[in-house]
Design an enzyme around this catalytic site. Structure first.
Site, mmCIF file in Angstrom:
data_model
loop_
_atom_site.group_PDB
_atom_site.id
_atom_site.type_symbol
_atom_site.label_atom_id
_atom_site.label_comp_id
_atom_site.label_asym_id
_atom_site.label_seq_id
_atom_site.Cartn_x
_atom_site.Cartn_y
_atom_site.Cartn_z
ATOM 1 N N GLY A 135 0.836 -1.207 0.000
ATOM 2 C CA GLY A 135 0.000 0.000 0.000
ATOM 3 C C GLY A 135 0.867 1.253 0.000
ATOM 4 N N GLN A 136 0.207 2.397 -0.013
ATOM 5 C CA GLN A 136 0.949 3.671 -0.045
ATOM 6 C C GLN A 136 1.902 3.779 1.150
ATOM 7 O OE1 GLN A 136 -1.383 7.191 -1.762
ATOM 8 N NE2 GLN A 136 -2.790 6.370 -0.255
ATOM 9 N N VAL A 137 1.338 3.583 2.332
ATOM 10 C CA VAL A 137 2.142 3.713 3.549
ATOM 11 C C VAL A 137 3.062 2.500 3.714
ATOM 12 C CG1 VAL A 137 2.036 3.953 6.074
ATOM 13 C CG2 VAL A 137 0.411 5.203 4.637
ATOM 14 N N HIS B 201 -8.853 -1.942 4.501
ATOM 15 C CA HIS B 201 -9.847 -1.807 3.430
ATOM 16 C C HIS B 201 -10.081 -0.305 3.302
ATOM 17 C CE1 HIS B 201 -13.485 -1.877 1.122
ATOM 18 N NE2 HIS B 201 -13.624 -3.191 1.189
ATOM 19 N N TYR C 84 -2.665 2.287 11.978
ATOM 20 C CA TYR C 84 -3.130 3.585 11.448
ATOM 21 C C TYR C 84 -4.644 3.653 11.471
ATOM 22 C CZ TYR C 84 1.628 3.322 10.062
ATOM 23 O OH TYR C 84 2.981 3.167 10.124
ATOM 24 N N ASP D 53 -9.285 10.171 10.096
ATOM 25 C CA ASP D 53 -10.188 11.267 10.463
ATOM 26 C C ASP D 53 -11.655 10.871 10.252
ATOM 27 O OD1 ASP D 53 -9.114 11.350 7.676
ATOM 28 O OD2 ASP D 53 -10.768 12.757 7.410
ATOM 29 N N TYR E 221 -16.543 2.532 6.416
ATOM 30 C CA TYR E 221 -15.081 2.625 6.587
ATOM 31 C C TYR E 221 -14.752 3.228 7.960
ATOM 32 C CZ TYR E 221 -10.307 4.414 5.918
ATOM 33 O OH TYR E 221 -8.981 4.726 6.061
ATOM 34 N N LYS F 26 -12.968 1.238 11.034
ATOM 35 C CA LYS F 26 -11.654 1.700 11.508
ATOM 36 C C LYS F 26 -11.731 2.014 13.009
ATOM 37 C CE LYS F 26 -8.312 2.350 9.542
ATOM 38 N NZ LYS F 26 -7.167 1.445 9.244
ATOM 39 N N TRP G 12 -6.187 12.061 4.320
ATOM 40 C CA TRP G 12 -5.872 12.470 2.937
ATOM 41 C C TRP G 12 -4.469 12.001 2.512
ATOM 42 C CZ3 TRP G 12 -8.001 18.065 1.724
ATOM 43 C CH2 TRP G 12 -9.327 18.156 2.168
HETATM 44 P P1 NDP Z 1 -3.675 1.602 0.698
HETATM 45 O O1 NDP Z 1 -5.041 1.317 0.210
HETATM 46 O O2 NDP Z 1 -2.670 2.228 -0.215
HETATM 47 O O3 NDP Z 1 -3.011 0.292 1.288
HETATM 48 C C1 NDP Z 1 -3.751 -0.658 2.008
HETATM 49 C C2 NDP Z 1 -3.070 -1.980 1.817
HETATM 50 O O4 NDP Z 1 -3.896 -2.975 2.420
HETATM 51 C C3 NDP Z 1 -2.917 -2.351 0.329
HETATM 52 O O5 NDP Z 1 -1.648 -2.923 0.123
HETATM 53 C C4 NDP Z 1 -4.015 -3.370 0.148
HETATM 54 O O6 NDP Z 1 -3.748 -4.332 -0.852
HETATM 55 C C5 NDP Z 1 -4.000 -4.035 1.504
HETATM 56 N N1 NDP Z 1 -5.156 -4.879 1.680
HETATM 57 C C6 NDP Z 1 -6.403 -4.752 1.178
HETATM 58 N N2 NDP Z 1 -7.152 -5.812 1.490
HETATM 59 C C7 NDP Z 1 -6.344 -6.642 2.182
HETATM 60 C C8 NDP Z 1 -6.505 -7.932 2.765
HETATM 61 N N3 NDP Z 1 -7.639 -8.605 2.669
HETATM 62 N N4 NDP Z 1 -5.456 -8.475 3.402
HETATM 63 C C9 NDP Z 1 -4.282 -7.817 3.488
HETATM 64 N N5 NDP Z 1 -4.044 -6.630 2.946
HETATM 65 C C10 NDP Z 1 -5.077 -6.046 2.304
HETATM 66 O O7 NDP Z 1 -3.850 2.496 2.001
HETATM 67 P P2 NDP Z 1 -2.881 3.550 2.661
HETATM 68 O O8 NDP Z 1 -1.467 3.096 2.591
HETATM 69 O O9 NDP Z 1 -3.241 4.879 2.156
HETATM 70 O O10 NDP Z 1 -3.414 3.460 4.174
HETATM 71 C C11 NDP Z 1 -2.593 3.069 5.261
HETATM 72 C C12 NDP Z 1 -3.365 3.263 6.538
HETATM 73 O O11 NDP Z 1 -3.739 4.648 6.677
HETATM 74 C C13 NDP Z 1 -4.681 2.475 6.627
HETATM 75 O O12 NDP Z 1 -4.855 2.040 7.937
HETATM 76 C C14 NDP Z 1 -5.746 3.508 6.292
HETATM 77 O O13 NDP Z 1 -6.981 3.181 6.871
HETATM 78 C C15 NDP Z 1 -5.138 4.759 6.897
HETATM 79 N N6 NDP Z 1 -5.612 5.995 6.298
HETATM 80 C C16 NDP Z 1 -5.538 6.181 4.936
HETATM 81 C C17 NDP Z 1 -6.022 7.344 4.371
HETATM 82 C C18 NDP Z 1 -5.973 7.569 2.893
HETATM 83 O O14 NDP Z 1 -6.347 8.675 2.452
HETATM 84 N N7 NDP Z 1 -5.506 6.610 2.077
HETATM 85 C C19 NDP Z 1 -6.586 8.418 5.209
HETATM 86 C C20 NDP Z 1 -6.594 8.121 6.617
HETATM 87 C C21 NDP Z 1 -6.112 6.950 7.125
HETATM 88 P P3 NDP Z 1 -4.324 -4.099 -2.350
HETATM 89 O O15 NDP Z 1 -3.710 -2.820 -2.819
HETATM 90 O O16 NDP Z 1 -3.857 -5.310 -3.044
HETATM 91 O O17 NDP Z 1 -5.806 -4.001 -2.183
#
Ligand code: NDP
Length: 301
Positions: A10-12, A69, A107, A110, A133, A137, A158
């Site tokens: 994922g991004q983070v 998710h 993580y 908001d 969502y 969370k 964001w």
């Molecule tokens: P991303 O959506 O970029 O990353 C989430 C990761 O979780 C992806 O690698 C995704 O895989 C994976 N994932 C999805 N479903 C499953 C599963 N069943 N089992 C294991 N992994 C899974 O999110 P961010 O990096 O942006 O978010 C990081 C954290 O920050 C999260 O906790 C999010 O809730 C929180 N956050 C994010 C915000 C945002 O704007 N993005 C804002 C506020 C909080 P795949 O890509 O293959 O689906």
């Protein structure tokens, strides 16, 4: 340190692989990691038992969970899946962390708030999520807090990264194709870079090891605030200044209210988060949101 990272793609998660590397041995897993380098390990959050067994097998000192998710609108039509990924499995991880004496960094968002008013919310503000969502969370936060594991939860907002799709990239594409853009102007928050979150996480991981009393819930966002409209204008003007061919004129980037852009999930209007607790506890300074966005633009333009 023996570190187990979930959500590495994922991004983070992607940035965490870089930021955590100097701290020790990192076992980084994603959704479909089973059978790769990871042998019998599973990072599939739809299978809490397999993830719990993975934690026991790796026996880490620190678990960092960046899996979630995050498809906010899709979550409205698949609440059970969102709950499993955002609440049940993180809760199981926390139970295993407690049993092992491992620290857990997780993580949140908001979106646990309803976004009423105009003030920045601190960690003690009342939650009231408006979406599946946000609710899942929040439940994840509660299960982790209730587990008794030494944990840090970082609520952010964001999130963007240079890698993959993001809001800035979408706006740049549209600005090159269209002569008018409508962008929401009544949701206020702080765009926060995945790089910043990963670097803050590495700092916290070290500090927590020295002083587990620092465990708790913290707000972590870049400094300052903007709207999606302000964010779009900033990105488009930076691209124009960098010599990119932008079709849309500055006055044709039109601010619209959220009510003009209905989505399945309701989003909070006020996403301002107060970060004083984090800055004071860990001796950190959080840069202005423009700094990280400009850095990301330097990579993608
Ligand atoms: P991303 O959506 O970029 O990353 C989430 C990761 O979780 C992806 O690698 C995704 O895989 C994976 N994932 C999805 N479903 C499953 C599963 N069943 N089992 C294991 N992994 C899974 O999110 P961010 O990096 O942006 O978010 C990081 C954290 O920050 C999260 O906790 C999010 O809730 C929180 N956050 C994010 C915000 C945002 O704007 N993005 C804002 C506020 C909080 P795949 O890509 O293959 O689906």
């Amino acid at each position: 340190m023996n570190i187990l990272l979930f959500g590495k793609g994922g991004q983070v998660g992607w940035e965490l692989q870089r930021a955590l590397a100097p701290l020790g041995r990192v076992t980084a897993l994603d959704f479909d990691s089973a059978g790769e380098l990871s042998g019998d390990l599973s990072g599939d959050f739809t299978d809490p038992d397999a993830v719990a067994a993975t934690v026991r097998r790796v026996a880490p000192d620190l678990i960092v969970n960046a899996a979630a998710h995050t498809a906010v609108d899709k979550a409205e039509s698949e609440p059970a899946l969102a709950r499993l990924i955002n609440a049940t499995t993180p809760g199981r991880i926390a139970q295993e962390a407690k049993a092992l004496g491992a620290h857990l960094i997780h993580y949140s968002t908001d979106y646990v708030f309803d976004g009423s008013g105009e003030a920045a919310r601190d960690e003690s503000a009342a939650t009231n999520p408006l979406s599946v969502y946000g609710r899942t969370k929040l439940e994840g936060e509660q299960l982790i807090a209730g587990s008794g594991a030494t944990h840090v939860i970082l609520r952010t907002s964001w999130v963007y990264a240079a890698r993959g799709g993001n809001f800035a990239r979408t706006m740049l594409k549209l600005a090159k194709e269209r002569d008018r853009l409508n962008v929401i102007a009544d949701q206020i928050g702080a765009p926060t870079g995945a790089e910043l979150l990963a670097d803050v996480t590495a700092h916290i991981a070290r500090a927590l090891r020295q002083n587990p009393q620092l465990a708790g819930l913290y707000h972590c966002v870049a400094a300052g605030e903007t709207s999606w409209h302000g964010y779009a204008c900033h990105v488009i003007e930076r691209a124009r200044a960098a010599g990119q061919e932008i079709k849309v004129a500055p006055e044709a980037i039109v601010p619209i209210p959220t009510s003009d852009y209905p989505t399945p999930a309701t989003r909070p209007l006020n996403s301002r988060l107060e970060t004083r607790k984090l800055r004071e506890a860990f001796g950190l300074s959080l840069p202005a949101w423009e700094q990280g966005v400009d850095r990301m633009l330097a990579e993608i333009l």
